[in-house]
Design a protein around this motif. Structure first.
Motif, PDB file in Angstrom:
ATOM      1  N   GLY A 388      47.223 -26.880 -46.459  1.00  0.00           N
ATOM      2  CA  GLY A 388      46.753 -25.779 -46.725  1.00  0.00           C
ATOM      3  C   GLY A 388      47.209 -24.609 -46.142  1.00  0.00           C
ATOM      4  O   GLY A 388      46.704 -23.404 -45.952  1.00  0.00           O
ATOM      5  N   TRP A 419      41.767 -20.194 -52.123  1.00  0.00           N
ATOM      6  CA  TRP A 419      42.600 -19.838 -51.048  1.00  0.00           C
ATOM      7  C   TRP A 419      41.884 -18.507 -50.407  1.00  0.00           C
ATOM      8  O   TRP A 419      41.304 -17.699 -50.916  1.00  0.00           O
ATOM      9  CB  TRP A 419      43.992 -19.420 -51.454  1.00  0.00           C
ATOM     10  CG  TRP A 419      44.720 -20.672 -52.109  1.00  0.00           C
ATOM     11  CD1 TRP A 419      44.810 -21.004 -53.425  1.00  0.00           C
ATOM     12  CD2 TRP A 419      45.615 -21.259 -51.211  1.00  0.00           C
ATOM     13  NE1 TRP A 419      45.537 -22.080 -53.506  1.00  0.00           N
ATOM     14  CE2 TRP A 419      46.176 -22.186 -52.437  1.00  0.00           C
ATOM     15  CE3 TRP A 419      46.139 -21.076 -50.103  1.00  0.00           C
ATOM     16  CZ2 TRP A 419      47.270 -23.124 -52.106  1.00  0.00           C
ATOM     17  CZ3 TRP A 419      47.216 -22.083 -49.689  1.00  0.00           C
ATOM     18  CH2 TRP A 419      47.814 -23.086 -50.855  1.00  0.00           C
ATOM     19  N   LYS A 466      44.213 -22.133 -46.877  1.00  0.00           N
ATOM     20  CA  LYS A 466      42.662 -22.612 -47.085  1.00  0.00           C
ATOM     21  C   LYS A 466      42.165 -22.730 -45.885  1.00  0.00           C
ATOM     22  O   LYS A 466      41.958 -23.588 -45.153  1.00  0.00           O
ATOM     23  CB  LYS A 466      42.871 -24.058 -47.824  1.00  0.00           C
ATOM     24  CG  LYS A 466      43.411 -23.944 -49.215  1.00  0.00           C
ATOM     25  CD  LYS A 466      43.303 -25.184 -49.875  1.00  0.00           C
ATOM     26  CE  LYS A 466      44.115 -24.981 -51.300  1.00  0.00           C
ATOM     27  NZ  LYS A 466      44.130 -26.322 -52.190  1.00  0.00           N
TER      28      LYS A 466
END
Length: 866
Positions: A388, A419, A466
């Motif tokens: 991420g 995100w 993330k």
């Protein structure tokens, strides 16, 4: 570390091997009488693109081949002599001859102006002065070089054969300088509503815009380059492309100023406006709208509000990632031409993944003129690292940039749900700016965020991940930390450990070894501790340097080993998020663990040094890196003096480490050589010397100023690291005086001179010139010894005399050295002595019955271990 904004004084637009061989025909050659500018452009030169392509593909002219003997080309300190040989000149471009190829016997002489530039020359060539014979040379120029040489040359009858022999080589070399020549010749482009005669008058280049590039094939040194550019901050330089273990470097042998730079034509200089001279163009505001398409792509539009401070240009330069492609450029709503010039292998520009972009205006820019520029562009400027994590800028600058200058930023991003985006500036709920078309609204599965800078800042950035978010506070300042649950691909993996059970413990039964899996790193697990460390640093620095420049600080995890400080935003490497247990699994040394822990303080200090106070030119960039590092060291010293001394010792020892050729790192050059220090011999030279020697320079300044102000002679009574010590007072004054402005090294030392006590006035002058010449512009790490120490008792005191020996240093090096006396188990400061040269006698008064004198017991001077 601060993001480096293209720090070389001149764009190194060359390569030793250029694969492309251009076949486009050059313009029809003119006869010798046509060397003067006619001012009437040929039909094919009615566009900037055609002009640029002709400069890039110009070929040798078989009707301009000559024999010459004892002909000189002199540009400032560069002296080139063509002793005997044949020379062919290129065809015309815009009515001018711009190049030539020479074969025969020639020699060059270039003498650098000072000891540190001569030392730089010697590091690469083995001699302090460049004296080299050469057998071939390719020249590019924008002036009347052809006309100047013509009376000394004789036409030959073997022109076609000579051109045929060298045309491919000359054609490849022609690709190295077209953008610089274009910046001059763009003034000859037609102007709507003007006659050809009017255009010719406007394009009168004059003597203030002179450029010469000589690529020489030396007998001893191989292929190297000489440059003279009247418009560059440093007009003279020489260097060579080198490839070491598959990596290309451009070694700058020397670079210096020979005269005041002209500003009539914009120089092809990566850090535009550097060198202390104001930029001819001011960009007061950026408005940028970005659509992000993870994992790699963006589409963007950028509006720039621009004012011309010094006119006369037809073209301007910007820096942009080579991974991005410009779709169109507009000025005040009207399309204008642009040229995206690829950076050449080995240059600092290329190593940062950036190219130069020239935009061409339909008319000459006028002083005071205001314009709005619009860039539409897109491409793959993001890098996906796994877990991420994305990294913006791994492939270069993500918006059109003109170097280090303060601007306001208004940024709007559209990106997928799931995100988290963080950017420079404050997040706002204000509506979209209408100048870039219809307001952006979030569609299905999308998010929109807008960020506006609180004050003018030198650079803007963003990152996407993330992330999980945690918050801490430092007074009124909010610290937000963003981290993922894992680390990027390629992150060092600790080894699985095998433990053999003790038979005594297991009842005498021999059991097989057990494997213990290492703890999987999770930056999110330690995010709160990172936020607290950043908040602590803000509090520490605010009490010394003044208020934190922004209302909040965002710290976001970034893949890779390096961290970066942006205004109000820190990209912190995954390594810095590790817990103590996770670090121990990497089997790092104690000092390396400490250094990793200091990164948070270092990057936080950049909010003052680098983002609020900038550097003036590449020779001054060390200031912000070293100040940020030493600021972090001040935090460490206040918390753990033993670790502070260990880190300072490692920084010193690293400078003494030798490369494969047996040359110690310290001889790479002084801090004022900037990114030139990163070269084929020392690939990490800039970081090592800016961090290492630079940090020591500030420690020396602070220590000698603190010693001089002490009212008590007992070590430790001084107010170490407190907001009212003289070193900190000087830094606070620098912050107040230079916030939002660049600072040069001389200006930095002048601020410290204002706090300089009389005991530090060398030869009765309130000046740090001795420190600037010997230490800032020096490379020495001396060794000190005491010799012939004598004690003479008097009523109530003892006179101590002797000689300080300063070894492994230039004879003219001056150093402020502290002397202590050991009295009844205490170390008492006797005073500081200016060690001037190899031997310096001293006479000091010590407490009664003193019998032991110690030189610098606290190791406050950068010196070899005793």
């Amino acid at each position: 570390m601060r993001r480096k904004l293209l720090p070389l004084t001149c764009l190194l637009m060359l390569s030793s091997a250029m694969a492309l061989s251009w076949s486009q025909d050059a313009p029809k050659p003119a006869d010798a009488a046509g060397v003067k500018v006619s001012g009437i452009p040929s039909p094919q030169l009615n566009s900037a693109e055609n002009l640029y392509l002709q400069l890039r593909t110009v070929t040798l002219d078989k009707l301009r081949v000559y024999r010459l003997r004892d002909v000189s080309i002199d540009r400032a300190a560069i002296h080139i002599t063509l002793n005997n040989g044949t020379i062919a000149f290129t065809g015309d471009v815009a009515g001018r001859v711009t190049g030539a190829f020479f074969e025969g016997d020639g020699e060059v002489l270039l003498s650098p102006p000072n000891q540190y530039e001569r030392a730089s020359m010697a590091l690469f060539t083995g001699a302090a002065i460049l004296e080299e014979r050469f057998v071939t040379a390719y020249f590019r120029f924008n002036d009347d070089t052809f006309a100047e040489l013509l009376p000394s040359m004789v036409p030959v009858d073997y022109g076609p054969a000579f051109v045929s022999q060298w045309t491919e080589t000359a054609g490849n070399l022609a690709q190295s300088d077209p953008l610089r020549l274009f910046m001059t010749l763009s003034r000859s482009l037609p102007v709507a509503g003007q006659t050809a005669a009017d255009t010719a008058t406007a394009a009168n280049f004059g003597d203030d815009d002179r450029f010469l590039h000589a690529r020489l094939q030396g007998l001893k040194l191989g292929t190297f380059d000489l440059y003279f550019d009247a418009n560059a901050p440093e007009q003279v330089w020489a260097g060579q492309l080198k490839t070491v273990e598959g990596t290309s470097y451009y070694d700058v042998w020397t670079s210096f100023s020979s005269a005041k730079a002209s500003r009539g034509t914009e120089a092809v200089t990566p850090e535009i406006g550097e060198g202390g001279a104001p930029d001819s163009i001011t960009v007061s505001q950026y408005k940028i709208r970005v659509e992000i398409k993870p994992p790699t792509e963006i589409d963007a539009e950028a509006l720039l509000q621009m004012e011309v401070r010094q006119g006369g240009q037809r073209a301007l330069l910007f820096e942009l990632s080579r991974a991005l492609r410009i779709k169109e450029v507009e000025a005040d709503g009207h399309p204008i031409e642009f040229i995206h010039n690829q950076a050449i292998e080995g240059t600092q520009l290329a190593r940062h993944g950036n190219d130069m972009v020239a935009i061409v205006f339909p008319q000459t820019l006028q002083t005071g003129q205001r314009l709005q520029l619009r860039f539409a562009y897109g491409g793959e400027v993001l890098s996906e690292a796994g877990a991420g994590l994305l990294y913006v800028g791994a492939r270069g600058m993500w918006y059109p940039n003109r170097g280090l200058a303060m601007s306001n930023f208004d940024l709007e991003f559209r990106y997928p749900a799931g995100w988290t985006l963080v950017a420079t500036g404050e997040r706002t709920t204000a509506k979209s700016f209408p100048e870039l078309g219809d307001p952006t609204t979030a569609g299905p599965g999308e998010q929109v965020s807008r960020w506006i800078s609180e004050r003018p800042i030198p650079i803007a950035g963003f990152n996407l991940g993330k992330y999980e978010r945690v918050v801490a506070h430092a007074g009124d300042v909010t610290v937000e930390t963003y981290a993922t649950g894992g680390v990027e691909r390629g992150f060092p993996k600790p080894a699985v450990e095998s433990v053999i059970p003790d038979p005594g413990v297991s009842g005498g039964i021999l059991r097989p070894p057990m494997s213990i899996a290492p703890l999987v790193p999770s930056p999110a697990r330690n995010a709160q501790a990172v936020a607290a460390a950043a908040a602590h640093s803000i509090d520490f620095f605010s009490r010394r340097y003044g208020p934190f420049p922004f209302s909040e600080l965002k710290v976001a995890q970034m893949p890779g080993g390096l961290s970066q400080g942006w205004p109000g935003l820190i990209f912190l490497s995954s390594t810095s998020f590790l817990t103590a247990e996770e670090k121990s699994q990497l089997h790092l040394s104690a000092v390396d663990k400490t250094l990793i822990s200091q990164v948070i303080s270092h990057e936080t200090a950049h909010q003052w040094w680098g983002d609020l106070v900038m550097w003036s030119g590449y020779r001054d960039q060390w200031i912000v890196e070293a100040l940020a590092n030493y600021s972090a060291m001040m935090v460490l010293e206040a918390e753990n003096p033993a670790q502070f001394r260990a880190v300072m010792g490692k920084l010193r020892d690293d400078l003494l480490e030798k490369n494969k050729s047996g040359v110690p790192l310290m001889e790479d050059g002084p801090v004022t050589l900037g990114t030139r220090l990163s070269c084929s011999q020392f690939p990490n030279g800039y970081e090592a010397i800016s961090y290492g020697r630079g940090t020591w320079l500030f420690h020396m300044l602070r220590s000698m100023m603190r010693d001089a102000e002490r009212t008590s002679g007992v070590r430790g009574d001084g107010k170490n690291g407190q907001p009212d010590e003289p070193f900190v007072r000087a830094l606070r004054r620098i912050r107040e005086r230079y916030q939002g402005k660049p600072i040069a090294t001389r200006e930095l030392l002048q601020a410290f001179e204002e706090e300089l006590p009389r005991s530090l006035w060398y030869e009765h002058h309130k000046s740090l010139d001795w420190f600037y010449e010997g230490w800032v512009n020096g490379t020495a790490i001396p060794h000190f010894e005491l010799h012939g120490v004598k004690f003479s008792d008097k009523t109530g005191s003892t006179t101590v005399s002797g000689v300080i020996l300063q070894k492994d240093a230039p004879d003219n090096l001056v150093t402020s050295v502290p002397l202590y006396a050991s009295v009844a188990g205490r170390m008492v400061l006797l005073g500081r002595v200016f060690a001037d040269g190899p031997e310096t006698p001293f006479h000091l008064t010590a407490p009664a019955n003193a019998r032991k004198v110690v030189l610098d017991p606290d190791q406050t001077v950068l010196a070899r271990s005793r």
